[in-house]
Design a protein around this motif. Structure first.
Motif, mmCIF file in Angstrom:
data_model
loop_
_atom_site.group_PDB
_atom_site.id
_atom_site.type_symbol
_atom_site.label_atom_id
_atom_site.label_comp_id
_atom_site.label_asym_id
_atom_site.label_seq_id
_atom_site.Cartn_x
_atom_site.Cartn_y
_atom_site.Cartn_z
ATOM 1 N N GLY A 128 0.882 -1.239 0.109
ATOM 2 C CA GLY A 128 -0.051 -0.116 -0.048
ATOM 3 C C GLY A 128 0.808 1.336 0.059
ATOM 4 N N ALA A 129 1.796 1.438 0.947
ATOM 5 C CA ALA A 129 2.954 2.600 0.889
ATOM 6 C C ALA A 129 3.535 2.289 -0.655
ATOM 7 N N ALA A 130 3.924 1.464 -1.127
ATOM 8 C CA ALA A 130 4.619 1.604 -2.233
ATOM 9 C C ALA A 130 3.762 2.112 -3.446
ATOM 10 N N SER A 131 2.473 1.631 -3.476
ATOM 11 C CA SER A 131 1.313 2.211 -4.334
ATOM 12 C C SER A 131 1.151 3.514 -4.024
ATOM 13 N N SER A 132 1.323 4.195 -3.021
ATOM 14 C CA SER A 132 0.937 5.422 -2.764
ATOM 15 C C SER A 132 1.917 6.359 -3.220
ATOM 16 N N VAL A 133 3.445 5.781 -3.168
ATOM 17 C CA VAL A 133 4.594 6.396 -3.620
ATOM 18 C C VAL A 133 4.465 6.308 -5.130
ATOM 19 N N GLY A 134 3.995 5.440 -5.839
ATOM 20 C CA GLY A 134 4.151 5.433 -7.362
ATOM 21 C C GLY A 134 3.103 6.178 -7.896
ATOM 22 N N GLN A 135 1.811 6.421 -7.038
ATOM 23 C CA GLN A 135 0.838 7.272 -7.635
ATOM 24 C C GLN A 135 1.331 8.621 -7.499
ATOM 25 N N THR A 136 1.916 9.077 -6.413
ATOM 26 C CA THR A 136 2.491 10.457 -6.038
ATOM 27 C C THR A 136 3.432 10.785 -7.378
ATOM 28 N N LEU A 137 4.228 9.780 -7.740
ATOM 29 C CA LEU A 137 5.285 10.156 -8.784
ATOM 30 C C LEU A 137 4.641 10.332 -10.094
ATOM 31 N N LEU A 138 3.628 9.458 -10.474
ATOM 32 C CA LEU A 138 2.994 9.478 -11.718
ATOM 33 C C LEU A 138 2.073 10.752 -11.873
ATOM 34 N N LYS A 139 1.430 11.051 -10.673
ATOM 35 C CA LYS A 139 0.672 12.257 -10.628
ATOM 36 C C LYS A 139 1.361 13.557 -10.993
ATOM 37 N N ALA A 140 2.631 13.427 -10.772
ATOM 38 C CA ALA A 140 3.583 14.735 -10.743
ATOM 39 C C ALA A 140 3.894 15.091 -12.263
ATOM 40 N N LEU A 141 3.720 13.934 -13.207
ATOM 41 C CA LEU A 141 3.894 14.231 -14.634
ATOM 42 C C LEU A 141 2.828 14.693 -15.442
ATOM 43 N N PRO A 142 2.682 15.357 -16.452
ATOM 44 C CA PRO A 142 1.497 15.825 -17.074
ATOM 45 C C PRO A 142 0.685 14.818 -17.564
ATOM 46 N N GLY A 143 -0.514 14.973 -17.339
ATOM 47 C CA GLY A 143 -1.550 13.941 -17.526
ATOM 48 C C GLY A 143 -1.195 12.746 -16.670
ATOM 49 N N GLY A 144 -0.397 12.771 -15.751
ATOM 50 C CA GLY A 144 -0.220 11.399 -14.897
ATOM 51 C C GLY A 144 -1.345 10.974 -13.990
ATOM 52 N N LYS A 145 -2.380 11.949 -13.754
ATOM 53 C CA LYS A 145 -3.566 11.619 -13.027
ATOM 54 C C LYS A 145 -4.566 10.629 -13.342
ATOM 55 N N GLY A 146 -4.746 10.866 -14.906
ATOM 56 C CA GLY A 146 -5.448 10.082 -15.355
ATOM 57 C C GLY A 146 -4.863 8.593 -15.491
ATOM 58 N N TRP A 147 -3.573 8.556 -15.765
ATOM 59 C CA TRP A 147 -2.888 7.314 -16.007
ATOM 60 C C TRP A 147 -2.707 6.531 -14.684
ATOM 61 N N ALA A 148 -2.656 7.174 -13.550
ATOM 62 C CA ALA A 148 -2.713 6.684 -12.212
ATOM 63 C C ALA A 148 -3.731 5.910 -11.932
ATOM 64 N N ALA A 149 -4.965 6.538 -12.134
ATOM 65 C CA ALA A 149 -6.383 6.000 -12.310
ATOM 66 C C ALA A 149 -6.443 4.752 -13.011
ATOM 67 N N ILE A 150 -5.801 4.618 -14.172
ATOM 68 C CA ILE A 150 -6.062 3.477 -14.972
ATOM 69 C C ILE A 150 -5.162 2.459 -14.549
ATOM 70 N N PHE A 151 -3.905 2.713 -14.124
ATOM 71 C CA PHE A 151 -2.717 1.632 -13.792
ATOM 72 C C PHE A 151 -3.204 1.214 -12.415
ATOM 73 N N PHE A 152 -3.363 2.025 -11.393
ATOM 74 C CA PHE A 152 -3.609 1.660 -9.758
ATOM 75 C C PHE A 152 -4.988 1.222 -9.365
ATOM 76 N N GLY A 153 -5.946 1.687 -10.209
ATOM 77 C CA GLY A 153 -7.392 1.474 -9.606
ATOM 78 C C GLY A 153 -7.492 2.469 -8.267
ATOM 79 N N GLN A 154 -8.358 1.576 -7.425
ATOM 80 C CA GLN A 154 -8.770 2.078 -6.337
ATOM 81 C C GLN A 154 -7.923 1.544 -5.149
ATOM 82 N N SER A 155 -6.617 1.828 -5.107
ATOM 83 C CA SER A 155 -5.696 1.151 -4.215
ATOM 84 C C SER A 155 -5.944 1.987 -2.873
ATOM 85 N N SER A 156 -5.533 1.398 -1.813
ATOM 86 C CA SER A 156 -5.557 2.099 -0.534
ATOM 87 C C SER A 156 -4.110 2.120 0.192
ATOM 88 N N PRO A 157 -3.785 3.032 1.104
ATOM 89 C CA PRO A 157 -2.389 2.781 1.941
ATOM 90 C C PRO A 157 -2.144 1.736 2.675
#
Length: 208
Positions: A139-168
């Motif tokens: 869960g912690a690794a997923s949170s870190v990955g989502q934060t890094l991906l969302k920092a990229l242009p258009g990364g918020k959408g990709w984070a939703a597609i790749f990670f789904g509804q993950s939790s900490p």
């Protein structure tokens, strides 16, 4: 006009001619073949684990059941895990060998790009496999990955597609499962076949 040698996959498996230098161990150190062997072990053990693993909230519990209830389940999991780590290491060393020997030059520029993509896929596969273990660590690794991906242009959408509804507290989701088992692994398998075929079509590896 006749078909050129090496233009078909069958001729790649058993070529009529090969450079003498390509047969030497120091030409490749067998790193590419070792990476593919690790991928085969990952595929076999992964298929077996598919029958018992449950993504999502039951991920950690299903892995515990595999370890305790499935005959040789712990061995299969260990083979899957360590094959993944060895594939990451061998692909990375393979890339270093290619740069060191300058094998990316001449006719191999596009295949070099394919190798770089395969390195990226291998790392992502290893990361997504860690997320599928479930628990607070994934869960912690997923949170870190989502934060890094969302920092990229258009990364918020990709984070939703790749990670789904993950939790900490649990990084395992159905989305990650589909990406890891079917999409990423399928692309990696196809690119490896193309990568090997292209190497042989270009005349084999370049010796050091």
């Amino acid at each position: 006009m006749g078909k050129q040698a090496g233009s078909s996959f069958l001729e790649h498996i058993r070529p009529r001619r090969i450079k003498l230098g390509a047969l030497q161990l120091r030409a490749t150190f067998c790193l590419g073949g070792f990476s593919f062997l690790a991928f085969i072990v990952l595929t076999i053990t992964g298929v077996i684990l598919l029958f018992y693993y449950q993504p999502g909230d039951k991920a950690f519990a299903s892995l515990s059941e595999i370890d305790s209830a499935l005959p040789y389940g712990g061995l299969i999991r260990s083979l899957h895990f360590w094959s993944g780590q060895m594939m990451v290491i061998s692909v990375f060393l393979h890339m270093i060998r290619v740069v060191w020997s300058k094998a990316y030059r001449s006719l191999s520029e596009f295949n070099w790009i394919t190798g770089v993509i395969l390195l990226g896929l291998t790392v992502i596969l290893d990361y997504s496999g860690y997320l599928l273990r479930g628990g607070q660590e994934s869960g912690a690794a997923s949170s870190v990955g989502q934060t890094l991906l969302k920092a990229l242009p258009g990364g918020k959408g990709w984070a939703a597609i790749f990670f789904g509804q993950s939790s900490p507290v649990n990084g395992s989701t159905l989305d990650i499962f589909v990406w890891h088992v079917f999409i990423l692994a399928g692309i990696a398998g196809f690119l490896q076949m193309y990568h090997f075929w292209r190497i042989r079509k270009d005349g084999g590896v370049r010796p050091l």
